[in-house]
Enzyme design. Structure first.
Site, PDB file in Angstrom:
ATOM      1  CD  GLU A 397      -1.793  -2.380   1.461  1.00  0.00           C
ATOM      2  OE1 GLU A 397      -2.687  -3.247   1.376  1.00  0.00           O
ATOM      3  OE2 GLU A 397      -0.627  -2.647   1.844  1.00  0.00           O
ATOM      4  CG  HIS A 464     -11.185  -7.818   6.705  1.00  0.00           C
ATOM      5  ND1 HIS A 464     -10.457  -8.578   7.578  1.00  0.00           N
ATOM      6  CD2 HIS A 464     -10.623  -7.995   5.479  1.00  0.00           C
ATOM      7  CE1 HIS A 464      -9.492  -9.200   6.915  1.00  0.00           C
ATOM      8  NE2 HIS A 464      -9.565  -8.859   5.653  1.00  0.00           N
TER       9      HIS A 464
END
Length: 658
Positions: A397, A464
């Site tokens: 990322e 998540h």
């Protein structure tokens, strides 16, 4: 030291000599000024000039170079006016950052230089993005980026090398191995003989170059530049050199053994090359004296110009306005033809229409190409736009956010998909320290949208399910959008992509396939900073966003006796405070609902602002409702208890009857 002329003309040989002499003499002057208190700090590159000068001379003027804080020779070789450098170091207006940053922490499009930030690693990924833009436009260019041996231990280094290798990007990764990271010697930093050995793991070519030999640096880098312009690929270079002064002057060099210092002093790149040129008959004492006199005069004249410049002055309005690049919002009206679609479809449709509008828009993310992303937002995009524009990324990322910054520097737009908003933590540094600050620091925009699938209620557990917008609303320079309805998602996404500033675009996973709405079929935009009043009433004001909008509407349906304003914020930065204030002045009661944990969230700021600006209108304490101060649990019963929906109903009734 062996020098090989290799067919270089005398003029070039002397240019390289003067190219090293100039930054050396500037540094010597700066060290005097530092002792006199006329500059605040100095990171010396004495003994390393051959690397900066040689690499810069090998690049073409239109090719980007990303230096570190010891690469003064890059700036002088590119012809940056000395008075501007001196003004930069004194925090004056003629510098490059309007007094907002120091030393070499700046970039300049005029000279195709992109300076570092103190976190070091992200600029390697930025170089990837710059090179990617060149490659996508089929421009045969090289990009060079510098780092030190210490920063090769950072994750950003490895991520950037991996991305460059996978994508065959024409980047020269230049490691200046100068022996020490501040005071830590190389044998305590890595356990390999040569740092270029790491290139094997990434399938990259590599070279070791004598960083104190200007002809070796220039000739080899020039050869490699020609090669990667013709056949794009990254190459890892390790320049063996030594840092003759402290990490910065206050550090000193007491930790360096005297024997080692003396050994490298004999390898000085300027004195050795000077003797070589004299032996060849290309240089003599008279010429040397003439060069030195010319450079001294240039330094002194430009120092006077910088000193004579008044101290920088600014205004509160100017400083605040310079955090973001000015955005000339263009409104595209909604067309009359509509279709009933889900929020997930609206995001996909908005993204697809923006891809059609902008040929220079690139999408990057994990599994977004043929697979279409884990939420199938980009399903079918590779067939429509090709894999050059819809790019699967490695799991890195930080490097991809940095690459998006590089694309913006090189004039392209990008949308980065975080597979889940939770994973943005792995890319946090370049977002909050590079993208957010770059326009305020040196006027460069970060034309980047980061899509953030977020939120709980779907049994996805602690990693998540977070809704982490408060990480970014806190950071000046970022914009944050958080739609609750399909039509808003489509229009706000179009605006986010149009906006030249970095935008965090939150998309609630729990709403993706549960919320339907009639949405215009064609391209349209919705302005940022304009909340939507969904219901109007006199009893109290409900301010919320995302899933909270639907919870509030559902609870109010159960209580028809409560006549409330319901305000969907839609964007959190900029925040529509005027609509909030108007509502509170009308109803005199306020409850703010957020899905995020309560402490430190946007609800706290809204409550504080209303207290400061509307206190005299309030008839009751402001209520804030958010999730429990725990990570998001997995089990359904625990998750329901964690989320604020039921607590909101109790707080709403309490406020109503107050």
């Amino acid at each position: 030291m062996r020098y090989h002329i290799g067919g270089l003309p005398q003029e070039k040989l002397l240019d390289l000599y003067k190219g090293m002499l100039k930054p050396r003499m500037i540094e010597e002057k700066m060290l005097v000024l530092l002792r006199q208190g006329k500059i605040s700090k100095w990171f010396s590159g004495i003994g390393q000039e051959a690397i900066s000068v040689g690499v810069t001379h090998a690049l073409n003027p239109e090719e980007y170079i990303l230096p570190m804080h010891r690469n003064l020779g890059v700036f002088t070789s590119r012809g940056v006016p000395l008075h501007r450098l001196f003004s930069q170091w004194q925090g004056k207006k003629s510098g490059f950052t309007n007094g907002r940053d120091r030393s070499f922490h700046f970039g300049t499009q005029e000279y195709k230089i992109v300076g570092m930030i103190s976190h070091l690693g992200p600029q390697l990924g930025v170089a990837d993005g710059i090179a990617l833009a060149d490659m996508l436009r089929r421009k045969k260019r090289a990009t060079a980026v510098f780092t030190g041996e210490g920063a090769t231990s950072e994750g950003d280094f490895h991520e950037a090398l991996n991305v460059a290798s996978v994508w065959n990007l024409p980047v020269l990764f230049c490691i200046e191995n100068n022996g020490y990271g501040l005071s830590t010697p190389t044998n305590e930093q890595y356990n390999c003989k040569d740092l270029v050995d790491r290139a094997k793991g990434y399938g990259m070519e590599s070279r070791i170059i004598d960083g104190n030999n200007i002809l070796e640096v220039y000739s080899k880098v020039n050869e490699l530049c020609k090669a990667i312009r013709k056949r794009p690929r990254p190459i890892l270079l390790e320049f063996k050199t030594f840092r003759m002064r402290g990490h910065e002057e206050a550090s000193g060099t007491k930790y360096v053994p005297e024997k080692l210092m003396n050994k490298w002093a004999k390898k000085d790149p300027i004195s050795n090359y000077e003797e070589f040129l004299k032996d060849k008959g290309f240089l003599d004492d008279a010429k040397i004296e003439a060069y030195r006199a010319e450079i001294t005069e240039e330094i002194n004249a430009n120092l006077k110009t910088a000193y004579d410049e008044p101290s920088i002055e600014s205004t509160l309005t100017k400083e605040l306005n310079n955090v973001y690049q000015e955005f000339d919002y263009k409104h595209y009206k909604k067309n009359e033809k509509i279709e009933n679609i889900r929020l997930v479809d609206a995001v996909s449709q908005g993204l697809e229409q923006s891809m059609e509008k902008y040929n220079d828009l690139i999408i990057m993310g994990q599994d977004i190409a043929d697979y279409g992303g884990v939420f199938k937002i980009t399903e079918g995009f590779t067939k429509a736009f090709g894999k050059r524009r819809v790019r699967n990324t490695p799991i890195c990322e930080s490097a991809i956010v940095s690459a998006a910054m590089g694309l913006s520097i090189n004039g392209m737009k990008s949308v980065v998909e975080m597979q889940f908003a939770d994973f943005v933590s792995s890319g946090f540094n370049p977002i909050v320290n590079y993208l957010a600050k770059v326009h305020y620091r040196w006027g460069q925009n970060a034309d980047v949208v980061i899509r953030m699938p977020c939120g709980a209620g779907v049994g996805a557990g602690p990693f998540h399910s977070q809704t982490n917008e408060a990480w970014f609303t806190k950071t000046p320079g970022l914009k944050v959008a958080y739609p609750a309805f399909p039509s808003d998602a489509k229009g706000l996404l179009a605006t986010a992509i149009n906006d030249p500033n970095p935008v965090l675009f939150f998309e609630h996973k729990g709403l993706y396939r549960s919320i339907y709405e009639d949405v215009p079929t064609e391209y349209y935009t919705i302005p940022f900073g304009k909340a939507n009043v969904l219901r109007s009433g006199q009893d109290l004001s409900v301010v919320t966003y995302g899933a909270g909008v639907h919870w509030a509407l559902e609870i109010l349906e159960k209580h028809p006796e409560i006549n409330a304003d319901v305000i969907d914020l839609r964007t959190l930065q900029p925040l529509d405070v005027d609509t909030i204030y108007q509502s509170v002045k009308k109803t005199s009661k306020l409850i703010v609902l957020q899905e995020d944990t309560l402490f430190g969230g946007i609800a706290s700021d809204i409550a504080a602002m209303v207290m400061e600006n509307c206190f005299e209108y309030l008839d009751a304490p402001i209520k804030r409702v958010g999730s429990l101060e725990t990570p998001v649990p997995f089990a359904k019963s625990l998750e329901e208890e964690y989320l604020p929906k039921q607590r909101f109903e109790a707080a709403l009734l309490e406020l109503y009857t107050y």
